[in-house]
Design a protein around this motif. Structure first.
Motif, PDB file in Angstrom:
ATOM      1  N   PHE A  58       0.829  -1.203   0.000  1.00 12.51           N
ATOM      2  CA  PHE A  58       0.000   0.000   0.000  1.00 12.51           C
ATOM      3  C   PHE A  58       0.862   1.251   0.000  1.00 12.51           C
ATOM      4  CE2 PHE A  58      -2.176   3.351   2.410  1.00 12.51           C
ATOM      5  CZ  PHE A  58      -3.324   3.487   1.660  1.00 12.51           C
ATOM      6  N   ARG A  59       1.928   1.257   0.817  1.00 14.35           N
ATOM      7  CA  ARG A  59       2.810   2.413   0.895  1.00 14.35           C
ATOM      8  C   ARG A  59       3.524   2.645  -0.428  1.00 14.35           C
ATOM      9  NH1 ARG A  59       4.824   1.044   5.362  1.00 14.35           N
ATOM     10  NH2 ARG A  59       6.813   0.127   4.680  1.00 14.35           N
ATOM     11  N   THR A  60       3.980   1.565  -1.068  1.00 10.63           N
ATOM     12  CA  THR A  60       4.698   1.704  -2.336  1.00 10.63           C
ATOM     13  C   THR A  60       3.773   2.201  -3.444  1.00 10.63           C
ATOM     14  OG1 THR A  60       6.177  -0.103  -1.690  1.00 10.63           O
ATOM     15  CG2 THR A  60       6.107   0.489  -4.020  1.00 10.63           C
ATOM     16  N   VAL A  61       2.569   1.604  -3.554  1.00  7.67           N
ATOM     17  CA  VAL A  61       1.624   2.003  -4.614  1.00  7.67           C
ATOM     18  C   VAL A  61       1.177   3.446  -4.414  1.00  7.67           C
ATOM     19  CG1 VAL A  61      -0.645   1.551  -5.604  1.00  7.67           C
ATOM     20  CG2 VAL A  61       0.864  -0.352  -5.048  1.00  7.67           C
ATOM     21  N   LEU A  62       0.853   3.809  -3.152  1.00  9.55           N
ATOM     22  CA  LEU A  62       0.391   5.177  -2.902  1.00  9.55           C
ATOM     23  C   LEU A  62       1.495   6.193  -3.169  1.00  9.55           C
ATOM     24  CD1 LEU A  62      -1.986   6.848  -1.985  1.00  9.55           C
ATOM     25  CD2 LEU A  62      -1.198   6.618   0.371  1.00  9.55           C
ATOM     26  N   LEU A  67       3.743  10.444  -6.607  1.00  9.23           N
ATOM     27  CA  LEU A  67       4.830  10.952  -7.439  1.00  9.23           C
ATOM     28  C   LEU A  67       4.409  11.082  -8.896  1.00  9.23           C
ATOM     29  CD1 LEU A  67       7.859   8.979  -5.945  1.00  9.23           C
ATOM     30  CD2 LEU A  67       7.281  11.390  -5.603  1.00  9.23           C
ATOM     31  N   ALA A  68       3.625  10.098  -9.387  1.00 10.49           N
ATOM     32  CA  ALA A  68       3.165  10.157 -10.773  1.00 10.49           C
ATOM     33  C   ALA A  68       2.231  11.346 -10.990  1.00 10.49           C
ATOM     34  CB  ALA A  68       2.473   8.855 -11.153  1.00 10.49           C
ATOM     35  N   VAL A  69       1.297  11.556 -10.060  1.00 10.25           N
ATOM     36  CA  VAL A  69       0.367  12.686 -10.197  1.00 10.25           C
ATOM     37  C   VAL A  69       1.126  14.007 -10.170  1.00 10.25           C
ATOM     38  CG1 VAL A  69      -1.483  13.929  -9.016  1.00 10.25           C
ATOM     39  CG2 VAL A  69      -1.629  11.456  -9.295  1.00 10.25           C
ATOM     40  N   THR A  70       2.096  14.127  -9.246  1.00  7.93           N
ATOM     41  CA  THR A  70       2.886  15.362  -9.174  1.00  7.93           C
ATOM     42  C   THR A  70       3.683  15.585 -10.458  1.00  7.93           C
ATOM     43  OG1 THR A  70       3.080  15.063  -6.780  1.00  7.93           O
ATOM     44  CG2 THR A  70       4.618  16.583  -7.835  1.00  7.93           C
ATOM     45  N   LEU A 248      -3.406   5.928 -13.645  1.00 12.51           N
ATOM     46  CA  LEU A 248      -4.065   4.675 -13.258  1.00 12.51           C
ATOM     47  C   LEU A 248      -3.277   3.466 -13.746  1.00 12.51           C
ATOM     48  CD1 LEU A 248      -7.818   5.576 -13.902  1.00 12.51           C
ATOM     49  CD2 LEU A 248      -6.593   5.503 -11.726  1.00 12.51           C
ATOM     50  N   LEU A 249      -2.759   3.558 -14.969  1.00 15.92           N
ATOM     51  CA  LEU A 249      -1.954   2.444 -15.481  1.00 15.92           C
ATOM     52  C   LEU A 249      -0.678   2.265 -14.653  1.00 15.92           C
ATOM     53  CD1 LEU A 249      -2.281   2.949 -19.348  1.00 15.92           C
ATOM     54  CD2 LEU A 249      -3.365   1.196 -17.927  1.00 15.92           C
ATOM     55  N   ILE A 250      -0.052   3.396 -14.297  1.00 14.38           N
ATOM     56  CA  ILE A 250       1.148   3.296 -13.458  1.00 14.38           C
ATOM     57  C   ILE A 250       0.808   2.694 -12.095  1.00 14.38           C
ATOM     58  CG2 ILE A 250       2.862   4.694 -12.215  1.00 14.38           C
ATOM     59  CD1 ILE A 250       2.947   6.539 -14.595  1.00 14.38           C
ATOM     60  N   GLY A 251      -0.336   3.114 -11.517  1.00 14.74           N
ATOM     61  CA  GLY A 251      -0.750   2.525 -10.249  1.00 14.74           C
ATOM     62  C   GLY A 251      -0.997   1.034 -10.363  1.00 14.74           C
ATOM     63  N   ALA A 252      -1.649   0.624 -11.467  1.00 12.78           N
ATOM     64  CA  ALA A 252      -1.893  -0.804 -11.664  1.00 12.78           C
ATOM     65  C   ALA A 252      -0.584  -1.571 -11.840  1.00 12.78           C
ATOM     66  CB  ALA A 252      -2.804  -1.009 -12.876  1.00 12.78           C
ATOM     67  N   VAL A 253       0.331  -0.991 -12.615  1.00 14.05           N
ATOM     68  CA  VAL A 253       1.633  -1.648 -12.807  1.00 14.05           C
ATOM     69  C   VAL A 253       2.392  -1.734 -11.484  1.00 14.05           C
ATOM     70  CG1 VAL A 253       3.881  -1.423 -13.924  1.00 14.05           C
ATOM     71  CG2 VAL A 253       1.804  -1.031 -15.241  1.00 14.05           C
ATOM     72  N   THR A 258       4.660  -4.702  -7.171  1.00 15.91           N
ATOM     73  CA  THR A 258       4.878  -4.836  -5.726  1.00 15.91           C
ATOM     74  C   THR A 258       4.185  -6.067  -5.165  1.00 15.91           C
ATOM     75  OG1 THR A 258       2.986  -3.342  -5.379  1.00 15.91           O
ATOM     76  CG2 THR A 258       5.192  -2.376  -5.352  1.00 15.91           C
ATOM     77  N   ARG A 259       3.051  -6.441  -5.768  1.00 18.56           N
ATOM     78  CA  ARG A 259       2.379  -7.655  -5.298  1.00 18.56           C
ATOM     79  C   ARG A 259       3.253  -8.879  -5.547  1.00 18.56           C
ATOM     80  NH1 ARG A 259      -0.914 -11.501  -7.681  1.00 18.56           N
ATOM     81  NH2 ARG A 259      -2.428 -12.486  -6.251  1.00 18.56           N
ATOM     82  N   ASN A 260       3.895  -8.929  -6.718  1.00 19.73           N
ATOM     83  CA  ASN A 260       4.768 -10.066  -7.011  1.00 19.73           C
ATOM     84  C   ASN A 260       5.988 -10.102  -6.100  1.00 19.73           C
ATOM     85  OD1 ASN A 260       3.100 -10.934  -9.065  1.00 19.73           O
ATOM     86  ND2 ASN A 260       4.214  -9.837 -10.660  1.00 19.73           N
TER      87      ASN A 260
END
Length: 597
Positions: A58-62, A67-70, A248-253, A258-260
């Motif tokens: 969660f910390r890594t994705v958020l 960072l991506a939004v900024t 959104l794509l970056i968040g999904a990636v 990170t899940r793997n």
């Protein structure tokens, strides 16, 4: 006041009261909504904070999303600004070029005109300006035609101002008008806002001077930039929409990656917790041949090695415990025979010569010590095997202590120590195993007498709502850190070279600790070199009660530090003082020094 005014004032007061009531109701609704939603917002904030602390994924994705939004906001703002500047510069260049061409045509038309009457002048000006108005290649073009102020009016000046689309000279910025009026043949421009119908559109006003029949006029051609603004809005919409999709794509990636990576780590943490809980057969699931797979294989190999070693140690421990138990049990029969023979020799020692007499006494004393050691070994083997049972019944603790002190009185007299018993009047009923408590107290009191160097030994008893405490205090040699750290170890003595006249086996305090654990109590020790030691036994009044606080102070009140009374001890004053706390329950609050093992 007229009736009409009174009626109006009355209606005004009514509407004022109604407005106040409505405002109060709205404020009450807002306050109620805040009270209802504020706990939910707090709960959501705490949940997110807890999720942030506990979940690496969660910390890594958020963090990646933030960072991506900024980044996209900064890049999008830069691109939007660059595109807007380029569009504006393109339109400005085109507007300046078209304005020069159209102003030249207007001036040529005015210079070649052969009109002398008013109607002809008005017609010529209107036709010429109408030819300028209209669409160029891209930009919608309008005009404002205004005679410069402060001119001597010639007789044939019949046109003061003209403007297309019901515009006025007020749409022209004052700075642009001043620049045009003060210039010669130069051309100037400025951004402006064009009212078109019910909306305002961005535009560019380009100004020049023209002359007609001796009168100098200001001619402003105004270009509508609404088309460019619409193009810019469409580009910005595409940029922001594309940026949102890309975020959104970056968040999904990021979530997938990170899940793997985190899932095997989480699985390893779960397996580690199970291994720590004793489930030694747990292993990680290994898939593939990458770094995570190698980590899982190494983890499983480590777990298998640990399981094998722990199994070997457990087997060895069981063999040792069985060996001690069997040897101790088997030695009881021959030891009984040897003891009987030693007693016969001891009773007949007066008939022996001095050498044989001394040998009979040594044999008798050592057999007694051997039998005590054998009994302690059997008791320790029961604790190690987990078969020691607590036979707890309500008993008077004060009677048990008095019995122990009475039995230790001869030893105290031999050492020249006095045993002081401080306890409240009446009975003190405790749910306990009297035999084990007797053994604990006997070990503590005899140790205090042996190490008290002939000084008084104080036994203090106190009780509270949940527990009873017994403190055994001596004023002898005390303990330093290294000695106090091992005070409850098996077969350990504070001074190996010191003679043991009480015949101890070295297992007394270890057995006392195990007996205390069976009672769910505390056995704690305090000591300082040269100031003696204090052992505190804390027992629950009932076995179903958890000890919250010991009623007896662990650090003796009679201990004084170097310096003035009430002063804070220096750091070096703590070096020879130590508090050792052991037991299964949580430790009681006590004023302990900084260096505590």
């Amino acid at each position: 006041m007229t009736p009409v005014l009174r009626h109006v004032a009355f209606r005004a007061r009514i509407w004022q009261r109604r407005a106040l009531i409505v405002a109060l109701r709205v404020a009450r609704l807002v306050r109620t909504g805040v009270r209802r939603f504020l706990p939910g917002l707090r709960y959501l904030g705490r949940a997110l904070q807890q999720r942030w602390r506990r979940s690496l994924q969660f910390r890594t994705v958020l963090t990646t999303l933030m960072l991506a939004v900024t980044s996209f906001a900064l890049v999008g703002a830069y691109l939007s600004n660059q595109i807007a500047n380029n569009l504006f510069q393109e339109r400005l260049t085109q507007a300046e070029s078209e304005t020069r061409y159209n102003v030249k045509q207007v001036q040529d038309t005015f210079d070649g005109a052969q009109v002398t009457d008013q109607s002809s002048v008005i017609t010529l000006v209107s036709d010429t300006l109408s030819a300028v108005e209209g669409r160029g290649s891209v930009i919608q073009r309008r005009y404002v035609f205004e005679a410069m102020p402060n001119q001597t009016k010639p007789r044939n000046r019949w046109v003061e101002s003209r403007a297309s689309d019901q515009l006025t000279v007020s749409v022209i910025p004052a700075d642009l008008r001043k620049a045009v009026q003060d210039s010669g043949k130069d051309q100037y421009w400025a951004s402006t806002v064009i009212p078109v119908g019910t909306e305002d559109r961005p535009g560019i006003a380009v100004g020049n001077k023209v002359t007609f029949n001796g009168t100098v006029y200001e001619l402003y051609l105004i270009y509508d930039l609404n088309t460019a603004q619409q193009t810019l809005n469409e580009i910005q919409s595409v940029l922001w929409a594309g940026g949102a999709v890309l975020v959104l794509l970056i968040g999904a990636v990021a979530w997938y990656v990170t899940r793997n990576v985190v899932s095997p780590v989480s699985h390893a943490a779960m397996v580690s917790e199970k291994l720590a809980a004793g489930q030694l057969q747990e292993r990680m699931v290994v898939r593939g041949e990458d770094e995570v797979a190698r980590l899982g294989a190494s983890f499983n190999h480590m777990a298998a090695s640990l399981q094998e070693q722990i199994t070997q140690l457990a087997t060895l421990s069981q063999m040792q415990q069985r060996f001690v138990s069997d040897v101790s049990h088997e030695l009881r029969t021959p030891l009984t025979t040897v003891r009987m023979a030693a007693e016969v020799l001891y009773d007949a020692r007066d008939d022996f010569d001095p050498i044989n007499k001394r040998s009979a006494e040594l044999l008798y004393n050592q057999v007694e010590r051997f039998q005590s050691l054998l009994s302690d070994l059997l008791e320790i083997s029961r604790f190690d095997a987990g078969v020691a049972m607590l036979d707890a019944e309500p008993e008077d603790l004060l009677q048990v202590i008095a019995h122990v002190i009475e039995g230790a009185a001869p030893v105290a007299a031999e050492y020249g120590s006095e045993i002081i018993f401080a306890a409240p009047e009446g009975a003190m009923i405790v749910e306990m195993d009297a035999r084990r408590i007797d053994r604990i107290l006997r070990n503590l009191i005899l140790n205090a007498v042996e190490h008290g160097e002939g000084k008084p030994v104080t036994v203090t008893v106190a009780a509270n709502e949940t527990a009873v405490g017994v403190a055994v205090r001596d004023h002898g040699i005390g303990m330093d850190q290294a000695q106090a750290a091992r005070v409850f170890d098996r077969f350990w003595r504070a001074d190996p070279a010191r003679a043991r006249t009480t015949g101890g086996s070295g297992l007394g305090l270890s057995i006392a600790m195990e007996d205390t654990k069976l009672h769910h109590g505390w056995l704690q020790a305090w000591g300082r070199k040269g100031d003696g030691a204090n052992f505190r036994l804390t027992l629950p009044l009932r076995q179903d009660v958890v000890i919250a606080e010991s009623p007896v102070q662990l650090e003796p009140k009679d201990v004084t530090f170097p310096g003035a009374p009430g002063s804070i001890p220096a750091e070096q004053d703590y070096k020879n003082m130590l508090v050792l706390q052991t037991g299964t329950a949580r430790p009681a609050p006590a004023r302990a020094p900084e260096e505590t093992p």
